[in-house]
Design an enzyme around this catalytic site. Structure first.
Site, PDB file in Angstrom:
ATOM      1  N   ARG A 108       0.839  -1.203   0.000  1.00 47.90           N
ATOM      2  CA  ARG A 108       0.000   0.000   0.000  1.00 47.90           C
ATOM      3  C   ARG A 108       0.872   1.250   0.000  1.00 47.90           C
ATOM      4  O   ARG A 108       0.509   2.257  -0.623  1.00 47.90           O
ATOM      5  CB  ARG A 108      -0.959  -0.008   1.193  1.00 47.90           C
ATOM      6  CG  ARG A 108      -0.316  -0.219   2.543  1.00 47.90           C
ATOM      7  CD  ARG A 108      -1.315  -0.144   3.679  1.00 47.90           C
ATOM      8  NE  ARG A 108      -2.477  -0.971   3.521  1.00 47.90           N
ATOM      9  CZ  ARG A 108      -2.580  -2.231   3.920  1.00 47.90           C
ATOM     10  NH1 ARG A 108      -1.530  -2.827   4.463  1.00 47.90           N
ATOM     11  NH2 ARG A 108      -3.699  -2.916   3.781  1.00 47.90           N
ATOM     12  N   ILE A 109       2.039   1.196   0.653  1.00 50.63           N
ATOM     13  CA  ILE A 109       2.947   2.342   0.633  1.00 50.63           C
ATOM     14  C   ILE A 109       3.612   2.447  -0.734  1.00 50.63           C
ATOM     15  O   ILE A 109       3.708   3.525  -1.320  1.00 50.63           O
ATOM     16  CB  ILE A 109       3.994   2.244   1.750  1.00 50.63           C
ATOM     17  CG1 ILE A 109       3.309   2.280   3.119  1.00 50.63           C
ATOM     18  CG2 ILE A 109       5.014   3.379   1.639  1.00 50.63           C
ATOM     19  CD1 ILE A 109       4.239   1.984   4.282  1.00 50.63           C
ATOM     20  N   ALA A 161      10.851   0.618   5.063  1.00 48.46           N
ATOM     21  CA  ALA A 161      10.076  -0.590   5.333  1.00 48.46           C
ATOM     22  C   ALA A 161      10.494  -1.188   6.671  1.00 48.46           C
ATOM     23  O   ALA A 161       9.970  -0.801   7.719  1.00 48.46           O
ATOM     24  CB  ALA A 161      10.254  -1.588   4.186  1.00 48.46           C
ATOM     25  N   ARG A 162      11.448  -2.106   6.648  1.00 51.66           N
ATOM     26  CA  ARG A 162      12.016  -2.691   7.851  1.00 51.66           C
ATOM     27  C   ARG A 162      13.506  -2.866   7.635  1.00 51.66           C
ATOM     28  O   ARG A 162      13.956  -3.195   6.539  1.00 51.66           O
ATOM     29  CB  ARG A 162      11.369  -4.039   8.189  1.00 51.66           C
ATOM     30  CG  ARG A 162       9.939  -3.945   8.699  1.00 51.66           C
ATOM     31  CD  ARG A 162       9.860  -3.246  10.054  1.00 51.66           C
ATOM     32  NE  ARG A 162       8.501  -3.250  10.595  1.00 51.66           N
ATOM     33  CZ  ARG A 162       7.622  -2.268  10.416  1.00 51.66           C
ATOM     34  NH1 ARG A 162       7.961  -1.219   9.661  1.00 51.66           N
ATOM     35  NH2 ARG A 162       6.420  -2.337  10.961  1.00 51.66           N
ATOM     36  N   GLU A 182      17.444  -1.904  15.497  1.00 53.44           N
ATOM     37  CA  GLU A 182      16.805  -0.607  15.703  1.00 53.44           C
ATOM     38  C   GLU A 182      16.551  -0.398  17.194  1.00 53.44           C
ATOM     39  O   GLU A 182      15.843  -1.212  17.794  1.00 53.44           O
ATOM     40  CB  GLU A 182      15.494  -0.555  14.927  1.00 53.44           C
ATOM     41  CG  GLU A 182      14.881   0.826  14.838  1.00 53.44           C
ATOM     42  CD  GLU A 182      13.696   0.855  13.887  1.00 53.44           C
ATOM     43  OE1 GLU A 182      13.819   1.417  12.783  1.00 53.44           O
ATOM     44  OE2 GLU A 182      12.644   0.310  14.274  1.00 53.44           O
ATOM     45  N   HIS A 199      13.023   6.317  12.647  1.00 55.23           N
ATOM     46  CA  HIS A 199      11.747   5.648  12.412  1.00 55.23           C
ATOM     47  C   HIS A 199      10.567   6.614  12.613  1.00 55.23           C
ATOM     48  O   HIS A 199       9.643   6.353  13.385  1.00 55.23           O
ATOM     49  CB  HIS A 199      11.590   4.436  13.344  1.00 55.23           C
ATOM     50  CG  HIS A 199      10.631   3.408  12.818  1.00 55.23           C
ATOM     51  ND1 HIS A 199      10.774   2.065  13.054  1.00 55.23           N
ATOM     52  CD2 HIS A 199       9.519   3.530  12.055  1.00 55.23           C
ATOM     53  CE1 HIS A 199       9.784   1.396  12.477  1.00 55.23           C
ATOM     54  NE2 HIS A 199       9.004   2.275  11.867  1.00 55.23           N
TER      55      HIS A 199
END
Length: 335
Positions: free
Chosen positions: A165-166, A245-246, A274, A293
């Site tokens: 969706r992003i 994203a990640r 992170e 983030h």
């Protein structure tokens, strides 16, 4: 339905007034009967257990405890979970689907600021702003007016990894600009890519032919280090990698080597681990731009998430289908 269904908040208490400020909370309470003073951060608390017995709709957010069989047994009237954030993977269990409880997520709303952040970074990277700022800060001497070769956004090649969706929203935001955008995604067909208005390429071809690559794939076992040492080596000299994203999707050790060598640039809003350790070279390398983030919903953007839940609750009250249902069949390959 003529009466408002009973609802219960389940999230970190401190987030509730940010996600549901007064005007959004008022809209929500037009559709559901909910007490904003009762927030389930632990489903074993006596007051929460009592409320669960009457709850038809669970209003969840960041910090919601897992909805396992024991919790669902305590909530026999529960028929919907409306999530005021993105992914529901952290608390939705298979038992929810077995009991035919519908789930909605505000992931589409949370995608908006991430895509906006990505658009901004693409345009800044294409213009060479990030590197120029680092040189100016280090040298403290303005180079004077003049044409700078090798920068600019006219015809810049942008590669999007993942039609999430992003990713789809990023593609849409890039459409008005004079950019050449391509997509890679193993679950997207040529026809679907054409509908999005972009060519579909294998990952390797996209990496070879993109000046800026932006990552929007989900974090799954199969996507760990999706962009690894071999993939980074395919990118052209001077290219920029953007990751919102990640962190686990990118091999950070390999990325550090490429950035330290000055061959690639990186814009990272997510990292692995992170947060980064204090001695990470990514903090200091001039070709790396790291943010904590924050691309997702922050500050006044949080109310958009609550508004999405309020709208979904109104649909339930009216007997309509949810606008943002979570499909368990595709959940595992979504972010």
């Amino acid at each position: 339905m003529s009466e408002r269904p009973r609802a219960l908040f389940a999230m970190t208490a401190g987030n509730l007034p940010l996600v549901f400020p007064p005007e959004v909370l008022a809209r929500l309470r037009e559709a559901v009967d909910v007490d904003p003073e009762l927030i389930a951060e632990d489903f074993t608390e006596a007051r929460v257990r009592e409320a669960l017995a009457r709850t038809e709709i669970l209003l969840t957010g960041w910090g919601c405890p897992r909805l396992d069989a024991a919790v669902l047994d305590a909530a026999p009237r529960l028929r919907a979970v409306l999530h005021s954030a993105g992914s529901v993977k952290g608390f939705i269990t298979p038992e929810v689907w077995r009991r035919s409880i519908v789930v909605s997520s505000a992931a589409d709303a949370n995608a908006v600021p991430v895509a906006e952040y990505t658009l901004a970074m693409i345009l800044l990277a294409g213009k060479g702003v990030l590197a120029a700022r680092e040189r100016l800060r280090a040298e403290r001497v303005h180079p004077g007016w003049g044409v700078v070769p090798g920068i600019g956004n006219h015809g810049r090649r942008i590669g999007v990894i993942g039609a999430s969706r992003i990713g789809r929203r990023v593609i849409a935001l890039l459409a008005p600009f004079d950019l050449r955008v391509s997509l890679t995604d193993p679950y997207v067909t040529e026809r679907r890519a054409a509908e999005l208005g972009v060519p579909l390429l294998p990952l390797d071809d996209l990496l070879r032919t993109s000046d800026i690559v932006t990552v929007h794939a989900p974090d799954t076992p199969s996507t760990r280090h999706l962009v690894g040492r071999r993939e980074l080596a395919l990118m052209p000299d001077g290219a920029t990698l953007i990751n919102t994203a990640r962190g686990a999707l990118v091999d950070h050790d390999a990325l550090v080597e490429e950035v330290r060598a000055g061959r690639l640039n990186a814009v990272l809003d997510v990292t692995d681990p992170e947060p980064l350790p204090a001695d990470s070279p990514l903090y200091d390398l001039p070709g790396a731009f790291v943010t904590p983030h924050l691309a997702g919903s922050q500050g006044n953007e949080l109310a958009r998430l609550g508004a999405t839940v309020a709208e979904e609750a109104a649909r339930l009250l009216a007997g309509e289908e949810l606008a943002h249902p979570v499909d368990p069949a595709v959940l595992e390959r979504e972010a």
